[in-house]
Design a protein around this motif. Structure first.
Motif, PDB file in Angstrom:
ATOM      1  N   VAL A 244       0.846  -1.187   0.000  1.00  0.00           N
ATOM      2  CA  VAL A 244       0.000   0.000   0.000  1.00  0.00           C
ATOM      3  C   VAL A 244       0.889   1.248   0.000  1.00  0.00           C
ATOM      4  O   VAL A 244       2.110   1.162   0.138  1.00  0.00           O
ATOM      5  N   VAL A 245       0.261   2.395  -0.142  1.00  0.00           N
ATOM      6  CA  VAL A 245       0.981   3.667  -0.061  1.00  0.00           C
ATOM      7  C   VAL A 245       1.194   4.021   1.399  1.00  0.00           C
ATOM      8  O   VAL A 245       0.283   3.886   2.231  1.00  0.00           O
ATOM      9  N   GLY A 246       2.398   4.455   1.732  1.00  0.00           N
ATOM     10  CA  GLY A 246       2.697   4.956   3.068  1.00  0.00           C
ATOM     11  C   GLY A 246       3.245   6.362   2.971  1.00  0.00           C
ATOM     12  O   GLY A 246       4.211   6.591   2.249  1.00  0.00           O
ATOM     13  N   TYR A 247       2.615   7.290   3.650  1.00  0.00           N
ATOM     14  CA  TYR A 247       3.041   8.698   3.597  1.00  0.00           C
ATOM     15  C   TYR A 247       3.411   9.172   4.991  1.00  0.00           C
ATOM     16  O   TYR A 247       2.575   9.267   5.882  1.00  0.00           O
ATOM     17  N   LYS A 248       4.707   9.422   5.187  1.00  0.00           N
ATOM     18  CA  LYS A 248       5.218  10.033   6.410  1.00  0.00           C
ATOM     19  C   LYS A 248       5.452  11.509   6.108  1.00  0.00           C
ATOM     20  O   LYS A 248       6.367  11.854   5.368  1.00  0.00           O
ATOM     21  N   PRO A 249       4.628  12.392   6.616  1.00  0.00           N
ATOM     22  CA  PRO A 249       4.797  13.814   6.318  1.00  0.00           C
ATOM     23  C   PRO A 249       6.077  14.396   6.910  1.00  0.00           C
ATOM     24  O   PRO A 249       6.804  13.738   7.671  1.00  0.00           O
ATOM     25  N   THR A 250       6.336  15.630   6.568  1.00  0.00           N
ATOM     26  CA  THR A 250       7.390  16.388   7.230  1.00  0.00           C
ATOM     27  C   THR A 250       7.172  16.339   8.744  1.00  0.00           C
ATOM     28  O   THR A 250       6.047  16.459   9.234  1.00  0.00           O
ATOM     29  N   TYR A 251       8.252  16.139   9.470  1.00  0.00           N
ATOM     30  CA  TYR A 251       8.171  16.079  10.937  1.00  0.00           C
ATOM     31  C   TYR A 251       7.461  17.318  11.474  1.00  0.00           C
ATOM     32  O   TYR A 251       7.786  18.454  11.120  1.00  0.00           O
ATOM     33  N   GLY A 252       6.467  17.089  12.320  1.00  0.00           N
ATOM     34  CA  GLY A 252       5.760  18.192  12.969  1.00  0.00           C
ATOM     35  C   GLY A 252       4.524  18.665  12.241  1.00  0.00           C
ATOM     36  O   GLY A 252       3.844  19.557  12.732  1.00  0.00           O
ATOM     37  N   MET A 253       4.191  18.067  11.083  1.00  0.00           N
ATOM     38  CA  MET A 253       3.023  18.544  10.348  1.00  0.00           C
ATOM     39  C   MET A 253       1.735  18.317  11.123  1.00  0.00           C
ATOM     40  O   MET A 253       0.849  19.168  11.155  1.00  0.00           O
ATOM     41  N   LEU A 254       1.606  17.151  11.761  1.00  0.00           N
ATOM     42  CA  LEU A 254       0.435  16.856  12.574  1.00  0.00           C
ATOM     43  C   LEU A 254       0.853  16.742  14.036  1.00  0.00           C
ATOM     44  O   LEU A 254       1.916  16.199  14.341  1.00  0.00           O
ATOM     45  N   PRO A 255       0.022  17.211  14.961  1.00  0.00           N
ATOM     46  CA  PRO A 255       0.397  17.220  16.382  1.00  0.00           C
ATOM     47  C   PRO A 255       0.420  15.821  16.973  1.00  0.00           C
ATOM     48  O   PRO A 255      -0.295  14.914  16.542  1.00  0.00           O
ATOM     49  N   LEU A 256       1.252  15.650  18.004  1.00  0.00           N
ATOM     50  CA  LEU A 256       1.443  14.355  18.655  1.00  0.00           C
ATOM     51  C   LEU A 256       0.679  14.224  19.966  1.00  0.00           C
ATOM     52  O   LEU A 256       0.694  13.142  20.563  1.00  0.00           O
ATOM     53  N   ALA A 257       0.009  15.266  20.421  1.00  0.00           N
ATOM     54  CA  ALA A 257      -0.687  15.205  21.707  1.00  0.00           C
ATOM     55  C   ALA A 257      -1.716  14.080  21.694  1.00  0.00           C
ATOM     56  O   ALA A 257      -2.495  13.932  20.757  1.00  0.00           O
TER      57      ALA A 257
END
Length: 437
Positions: A187-200
């Motif tokens: 499948v497609v796996g997309y790891k965005p630029t670090y910090g694009m989505l919050p980790l809380a």
């Protein structure tokens, strides 16, 4: 909704928004697929059909108000959910019920998604595997079943998407936990630029590295999903100026670890992109990039040892032997070594900026090869560690199969915050491969 497994996320969302199909009908189709496949795949840590149908019915009683209205999704069991247990892949947290959602889960609900359940993660998103099997199983000559790992740590998410249980599912990556399972499961796996989505609201393993991303059936769906949550214009993908697209072939310092299948996949990608009009050239990484994989391991170990000090004090017997060894190795790393690894990462990021002056996108192996047989381990993230440490956006694109009919593909890497152009180049490769099938 018999065609649900074949619909893209975007087409499904459009039909739901036009009220051509109800959220309950889509949820029931997803439930039927899960019930059909789950006894063999074991993708879900928590799955309650009645709960999913109740969510869908509430949405059907409202006017469509979000881009993901009625779309079923999977949530990695590393992410808190206020209405479902969250175990983080550990018996220490069996039955644990958070009071609030992780921010990314709340954003999905605000966009109208139906949370189908919690997908299996490895223990605390490290290397001790869960029960999930790769949907692309092969048989031995005598007809008995030989299972293969789905990769980790986003094991259940990759498997669930690969067999059509849901169109997209959350993953997280600290070393190779999105790209590797995407590669193994096709499948497609997309790891965005670090910090694009919050980790809380996500159980932290290594704050310097942890990154939220997605497993999807197409590049366009991955872009649509993350673009919706990040409020960034990632979808529709911009058209690629094919005659001007410059791609650098980056075999990395670990090329000797690449199998015949991995090398063939990279050659296939080069051929397809050249035929599509892109200009390709070989790229050698600057000296500052040497040792990044080792630096990533030191940072991950050092930070994880700190992050899990409370569990180590309160319930050390709840750790697997593998996790005990991992934490012990992290505790053996001193602060000076940790700082040196972080300084190397800073220097490498600066040096890599110069590379992206000469090329738009890098092309590299995703894995050593196809998914290994057995469930004792989840594979080695050797080709992913450095990109996660650098924080660059990465998109794995499936490119057919290798040994034993198991999936294989490549990773496209862009400059930090160059997610749209990275996704666009990945879509070009995906489309070029599809036209040749």
């Amino acid at each position: 909704m018999n065609d649900f497994p074949d619909l893209s996320l975007q087409e499904l969302a459009a039909r739901l928004a036009r009220r051509e199909v109800s959220a309950e009908t889509v949820a029931r189709a997803s439930i039927a697929r899960i019930e059909e496949m789950e006894p063999a795949v074991h993708a879900w840590q928590h799955f309650d059909p009645a709960q999913a149908i109740a969510q869908a019915r509430r949405l059907d009683a409202q006017a469509p108000g979000g881009a993901l209205h009625g779309v079923p999704i999977g949530v990695k069991d590393l992410m808190d959910t206020a209405d479902m247990p969250t175990t983080y892949g550990s018996p220490i947290y069996a039955g644990h019920q958070p009071q609030t959602d992780a921010i990314c889960v709340a954003a999905c609900r605000n966009a109208g998604a139906v949370i189908m359940g919690k997908t299996v993660t490895t223990e605390f998103a490290t290397f001790h595997p869960g029960p999930t099997c790769n949907p692309h199983r092969t048989h031995k000559a005598d007809g008995t079943l030989q299972v293969h790992t789905p990769g980790g740590s986003s094991s259940g998410s990759a498997a669930a998407v690969a067999c059509g249980m849901v169109p997209v599912a959350f993953g997280t990556q600290t070393a190779g936990s999105i790209v590797r399972p995407a590669a193994y499961c096709g499948v497609v796996g997309y790891k965005p630029t670090y910090g694009m989505l919050p980790l809380a609201g996500i159980k932290s393993l290594s704050p310097s590295l942890d990154t939220v991303g997605v497993l999807a059936r197409s590049v366009g769906d991955a872009a649509f999903f993350i673009g919706t949550l990040s409020r960034l214009p990632l979808s529709p993908l911009p058209a690629v100026a094919q005659t001007r697209l410059r791609l650098g072939i980056c075999r990395t310092q670990h090329w000797d670890r690449a199998s015949h299948d991995a090398r063939t996949a990279l050659e296939r990608a080069v051929s397809l992109l050249e035929a599509a009009g892109a200009r390709l050239s070989d790229v050698s990484l600057p000296d500052q990039c040497k040792g990044l994989s080792e630096a990533q391991m030191r940072i991950m170990g050092f930070e994880a040892a700190l992050a899990f000090a409370p569990e180590a004090q309160a319930n050390p017997d709840g750790f697997s032997n593998a996790f005990v060894r991992f934490i012990a190795a992290g505790n053996a790393i001193d602060g000076a070594t940790y700082f040196a690894a972080q300084e190397l990462a800073v220097a490498a990021r600066c040096a890599l900026t110069g590379i992206f002056n000469d090329v738009d996108i890098l092309l590299a192996p995703s894995t050593e090869g196809v998914a290994p047989a057995g469930l004792e381990a989840t594979g080695d993230p050797i080709f992913n560690r450095m990109w996660t440490l650098l924080g660059n956006p990465c998109v794995h694109v499936p490119l057919g199969t290798g040994a034993g009919g198991m999936p294989i593909g490549v990773t496209l890497i862009g400059p930090r915050w160059g997610d749209a152009q990275t996704l666009a180049a990945a879509a070009l490769l995906e489309g070029s491969f599809a036209t040749q099938q």
